[in-house]
Structure formats: structure tokens, C-alpha cells
Motif scaffolding. Structure first.
Motif, PDB file in Angstrom:
ATOM      1  N   SER A 140       0.858  -1.169   0.112  1.00  0.00           N
ATOM      2  CA  SER A 140      -0.192  -0.067   0.154  1.00  0.00           C
ATOM      3  C   SER A 140       0.892   1.277  -0.063  1.00  0.00           C
ATOM      4  O   SER A 140       2.163   1.127   0.489  1.00  0.00           O
ATOM      5  CB  SER A 140      -0.721   0.080   1.196  1.00  0.00           C
ATOM      6  OG  SER A 140      -1.608   1.323   1.407  1.00  0.00           O
ATOM      7  N   ASP A 141       0.308   2.423  -0.562  1.00  0.00           N
ATOM      8  CA  ASP A 141       0.872   3.491  -0.113  1.00  0.00           C
ATOM      9  C   ASP A 141       0.992   4.317   1.014  1.00  0.00           C
ATOM     10  O   ASP A 141       1.398   5.414   1.130  1.00  0.00           O
ATOM     11  CB  ASP A 141       0.467   4.633  -1.288  1.00  0.00           C
ATOM     12  CG  ASP A 141       0.697   4.189  -2.914  1.00  0.00           C
ATOM     13  OD1 ASP A 141       1.669   3.533  -3.145  1.00  0.00           O
ATOM     14  OD2 ASP A 141      -0.115   4.462  -3.734  1.00  0.00           O
ATOM     15  N   LYS A 142       0.043   3.636   1.922  1.00  0.00           N
ATOM     16  CA  LYS A 142       0.018   4.215   3.077  1.00  0.00           C
ATOM     17  C   LYS A 142       0.691   3.547   4.031  1.00  0.00           C
ATOM     18  O   LYS A 142       0.477   2.274   4.568  1.00  0.00           O
ATOM     19  CB  LYS A 142      -1.501   4.050   3.514  1.00  0.00           C
ATOM     20  CG  LYS A 142      -2.525   4.778   2.549  1.00  0.00           C
ATOM     21  CD  LYS A 142      -4.075   4.488   3.001  1.00  0.00           C
ATOM     22  CE  LYS A 142      -5.107   5.172   1.983  1.00  0.00           C
ATOM     23  NZ  LYS A 142      -6.424   5.007   2.351  1.00  0.00           N
ATOM     24  N   ARG A 146       0.940  -0.221   5.678  1.00  0.00           N
ATOM     25  CA  ARG A 146       1.802  -1.477   5.629  1.00  0.00           C
ATOM     26  C   ARG A 146       2.353  -1.847   6.806  1.00  0.00           C
ATOM     27  O   ARG A 146       2.409  -2.970   7.029  1.00  0.00           O
ATOM     28  CB  ARG A 146       3.115  -0.742   4.745  1.00  0.00           C
ATOM     29  CG  ARG A 146       2.837  -0.369   3.423  1.00  0.00           C
ATOM     30  CD  ARG A 146       4.007   0.136   2.580  1.00  0.00           C
ATOM     31  NE  ARG A 146       4.977   1.130   3.482  1.00  0.00           N
ATOM     32  CZ  ARG A 146       4.867   2.431   3.030  1.00  0.00           C
ATOM     33  NH1 ARG A 146       3.866   2.919   2.015  1.00  0.00           N
ATOM     34  NH2 ARG A 146       5.394   3.569   3.552  1.00  0.00           N
ATOM     35  N   ARG A 324      13.609   6.499   0.333  1.00  0.00           N
ATOM     36  CA  ARG A 324      12.248   6.493  -0.162  1.00  0.00           C
ATOM     37  C   ARG A 324      11.564   5.936   1.194  1.00  0.00           C
ATOM     38  O   ARG A 324      11.852   5.061   1.503  1.00  0.00           O
ATOM     39  CB  ARG A 324      11.783   5.476  -1.235  1.00  0.00           C
ATOM     40  CG  ARG A 324      12.342   6.244  -2.631  1.00  0.00           C
ATOM     41  CD  ARG A 324      11.380   5.436  -3.732  1.00  0.00           C
ATOM     42  NE  ARG A 324      11.912   5.915  -5.028  1.00  0.00           N
ATOM     43  CZ  ARG A 324      11.275   5.536  -6.437  1.00  0.00           C
ATOM     44  NH1 ARG A 324      10.597   4.706  -6.238  1.00  0.00           N
ATOM     45  NH2 ARG A 324      11.742   5.967  -7.360  1.00  0.00           N
ATOM     46  N   ARG A 327       8.388   2.126   0.854  1.00  0.00           N
ATOM     47  CA  ARG A 327       7.860   1.066  -0.162  1.00  0.00           C
ATOM     48  C   ARG A 327       8.794   1.405  -1.410  1.00  0.00           C
ATOM     49  O   ARG A 327       8.948   2.480  -1.918  1.00  0.00           O
ATOM     50  CB  ARG A 327       6.431   1.167  -0.581  1.00  0.00           C
ATOM     51  CG  ARG A 327       6.211   0.177  -1.795  1.00  0.00           C
ATOM     52  CD  ARG A 327       4.739   0.585  -2.070  1.00  0.00           C
ATOM     53  NE  ARG A 327       4.344  -0.147  -3.359  1.00  0.00           N
ATOM     54  CZ  ARG A 327       3.347  -0.020  -4.136  1.00  0.00           C
ATOM     55  NH1 ARG A 327       2.502   1.186  -3.821  1.00  0.00           N
ATOM     56  NH2 ARG A 327       3.136  -0.582  -5.298  1.00  0.00           N
ATOM     57  N   GLN A 328       9.291   0.467  -2.098  1.00  0.00           N
ATOM     58  CA  GLN A 328       9.932   0.835  -3.532  1.00  0.00           C
ATOM     59  C   GLN A 328       9.654  -0.257  -4.515  1.00  0.00           C
ATOM     60  O   GLN A 328       9.565  -1.487  -3.979  1.00  0.00           O
ATOM     61  CB  GLN A 328      11.348   0.930  -3.541  1.00  0.00           C
ATOM     62  CG  GLN A 328      12.271   1.133  -4.617  1.00  0.00           C
ATOM     63  CD  GLN A 328      13.628   1.393  -4.365  1.00  0.00           C
ATOM     64  OE1 GLN A 328      13.783   2.257  -3.420  1.00  0.00           O
ATOM     65  NE2 GLN A 328      14.377   0.973  -5.375  1.00  0.00           N
ATOM     66  N   SER A 329       9.321  -0.059  -5.695  1.00  0.00           N
ATOM     67  CA  SER A 329       9.246  -1.293  -6.767  1.00  0.00           C
ATOM     68  C   SER A 329      10.227  -0.787  -7.768  1.00  0.00           C
ATOM     69  O   SER A 329      10.667   0.243  -8.058  1.00  0.00           O
ATOM     70  CB  SER A 329       7.692  -0.890  -7.314  1.00  0.00           C
ATOM     71  OG  SER A 329       7.751  -1.956  -8.024  1.00  0.00           O
TER      72      SER A 329
END
Length: 330
Positions: A140-142, A146, A324, A327-329
Motif C-alpha cells: 500500500s501507499d499508506k 503497510r 524512499r 515502499r519501493q518497486s
């Protein structure tokens, strides 16, 4: 082969770091860091190196690596060649988990999970599939979502069986030192073994250090560590030998002596019984994986942005992840 140091940047105001890695193949990157690492690999198969443990892995492989224990995965091919290989990595600080358990007794099981993970843990088949159920929230972006997902996954794993991986003391993992979960008598014995494993260790001397009789020490040691004193000492010695085999070019005879074995024949026999390979074959496994990685095409051997090499004068090689939050993708 000296492990590279990896700096894990949690980002601002994040308690855990989640990393979503997607690659054509997972390269051999022998490294360590001071955080715990939970890694789920998907659509990937190859070899997994955790300390002195070398094993094959396949779909939904799920492993918890303790702080400072060198590790890497190295894939030979994707299970489904039409899709990338994926690793979902969750990093967290052990002190943070223990503080959480202090104020929230509902999470006491996490402390036991960390204790069990002192040598690394490979979870049973099915655990990775159960972790998959939390992926939407983990990615999640939140940050708060996470965090909650990570705690739910760790809480789930605390109740699942898993297999220990590395030997005590392998590669300076500090897993042979007292943990605080054993009695004072056992802690004194562990400390003595950790510093004197290269010398002959008699049960009578260990019993004297513990203040227990030999019979009581044997019983208490087995209760606390799940194995006999002799078997534990052998595992500590094998772990030290594995570190020398990968970090140095010392002759096998020297490694045997410095690891506490009376002669090379005994060392070879006990090493083969513990690792299913000879000391020479074990050294070749690591060297071969490193050579194979170096011979791949530049496109595949080029490190991803999250694994940049930084050369710091006097500090050797480091591996760093960009800042960051959480999260990182790739």
C-alpha cells in the motif's frame, strides 16, 4: 568472500521498510545489514545462501534472516518465463519489535519469533502462500497500512513451524552468544564456548563454569537449546570453519585447526555430516556462484538502483538503497 554492507533506508516516519523487487533473475549479491529481513520470493527458483546454509528454493520461498548474517538468493531461471521474478522484502528493527511487545502484550509472540530466528528460519510450505494474502496491504501507499500488514504477517509466522538455517556463530552472526532467554548458568556456558571453541572443551570444565553438575548441565542445556552440549560445540566450530572457507583462502588444514578440530580427517568427516558436502566443495559453491554472476551479460549483472555500490575510503564496499519512505518497486 567478504559480505558487502547494505544500508537500509526506512524513509521518514516509517517503522518498517517494504521493498517490491522485480527482475529477470535474482543475482548473487552476498551482503548483510543490522535489520531483520523477511523475504518472500515468487516465480523464482535457484539457490539460497543464508550464512553457511546453502539450499535450493522454489515458489513462495519464505525466510526470516537475523541481523548481520550474510545472505543472498541466486536464481537460475523463472518458474514462468513470461513474467519477472519477484521478491517481497520486509525489513524491521529487532529493538523496535521488543519495545512494542513490552507495551502491547498481544505481540509477545514476536519476541519468541526473533529468538527462534537467531540462525535464520525457513518457513514450512504454505507459509508463503498465506503471506501472499497480505500483499495488497504490504504494498500500500499508506505507511500505516503497510505497518499493520507487516505486524499481521509476523504475528502469523510466530505460530508457524520453521527450520533453522545457519550454524551458531556463522559469519559473525553472533548467534552463539547468550540471548537473555537462557538461564545464567547456560549463558555462561555459551559465552565460554563462543570464545574457546578452537580449544579442547571438556564437559567437566563447562560444568564448572556453569556451577552445575555435569548431569544437570547436560539436562538443562538440552532443555534450553534442544541439543546436546557436544552437538552444539560442533555446530559452532563448523560455523566458524564455513566463515573461513568463504572469507579466506586459508588451507583446509589451517581452517580445521583454527576451528577446533584435532585433525583434517575428523574435520572433513564432521563437516560432510553437517553440510552434505566436503569443505572444498562448500568453498567451491560460493566461489562458483560469484564467478557465474560475473560472467553474465552486463544488462543482468548491473546492480539495480536499490543496490548501488558506494566506495567509502577506508570503509570497503557498501550497498545502499535510495531514500524512499517505506515502499519501493523496481
Amino acid at each position: 568472500m567478504k559480505a558487502a554492507f547494505e544500508h537500509v533506508d526506512f524513509g521518514r516516519d516509517c517503522s518498517v521498510r517494504v521493498y517490491h523487487r522485480r527482475l529477470p533473475r535474482i543475482p548473487f549479491e552476498w551482503h548483510n545489514h543490522p535489520e531483520y529481513e523477511l523475504t518472500l520470493t515468487m516465480n523464482s527458483q535457484g539457490k539460497r545462501y543464508i550464512g553457511d546454509s546453502v539450499a535450493t528454493y522454489g515458489m513462495d520461498d519464505l525466510v526470516l534472516v537475523p541481523p548481520n548474517l550474510p545472505h543472498t538468493w541466486a536464481s537460475n531461471r523463472s518458474i514462468d518465463a513470461a513474467h519477472p521474478q519477484v521478491a517481497i522484502v520486509v525489513w524491521f528493527d529487532g529493538a523496535w519489535v521488543r519495545r512494542l511487545a513490552d507495551v502491547c502484550p498481544e505481540y509477545n509472540g514476536l519476541c519468541d519469533l526473533l529468538r527462534r530466528a537467531a540462525c535464520g528460519l525457513a518457513f514450512e510450505d504454505g507459509a508463503g502462500t498465506r503471506m501472499r494474502e497480505h500483499l495488497d496491504r504490504l504494498l500500500s501507499d499508506k505507511p500505516r497500512e503497510r505497518l499493520q500488514a507487516a505486524l499481521d504477517v509476523l504475528d502469523l509466522l510466530s505460530a508457524l513451524p520453521a527450520t533453522p538455517l545457519a550454524s551458531p556463530s556463522a559469519f559473525d552472526a553472533r548467534t552463539g552468544t547468550p540471548t537473555g532467554h537462557e538461564s545464567d548458568q547456560i549463558n555462561r556456558v555459551l559465552a565460554l564456548i563462543e570464545t574457546q571453541f578452537a580449544h579442547p572443551l571438556r564437559l567437566s570444565a563447562l560444568a564448572k563454569a556453569s556451577g552445575l553438575s555435569e548431569r544437570s548441565l547436560t539436562r538443562h542445556f538440552t532443555q534450553h537449546l534442544g541439543e546436546s552440549v557436544g552437538r552444539y560445540v560442533t555446530r559452532v566450530r563448523i560455523g566458524h570453519a564455513c566463515r573461513m572457507l568463504t572469507d579466506t583462502q586459508a588451507p583446509i588444514s589451517v581452517i580445521a585447526t583454527r576451528s577446533g578440530f584435532a585433525n583434517v580427517a575428523n574435520f572433513n568427516r564432521q563437516f560432510k555430516a553437517a553440510k552434505d558436502v566436503t569443505p572444498v566443495e562448500f568453498r567451491q559453491q560460493f566461489a562458483g556462484a560469484r564467478r557465474a554472476e560475473q560472467q553474465m551479460s552486463p544488462m543482468l549483472t548491473e546492480r539495480s538502483p536499490s543496490l548501488q555500490r558506494l566506495r567509502n575510503k577506508g570503509d570497503g564496499k557498501r550497498m545502499s538503497r535510495p531514500a524512499r519512505a517505506g515502499r519501493q518497486s523496481e
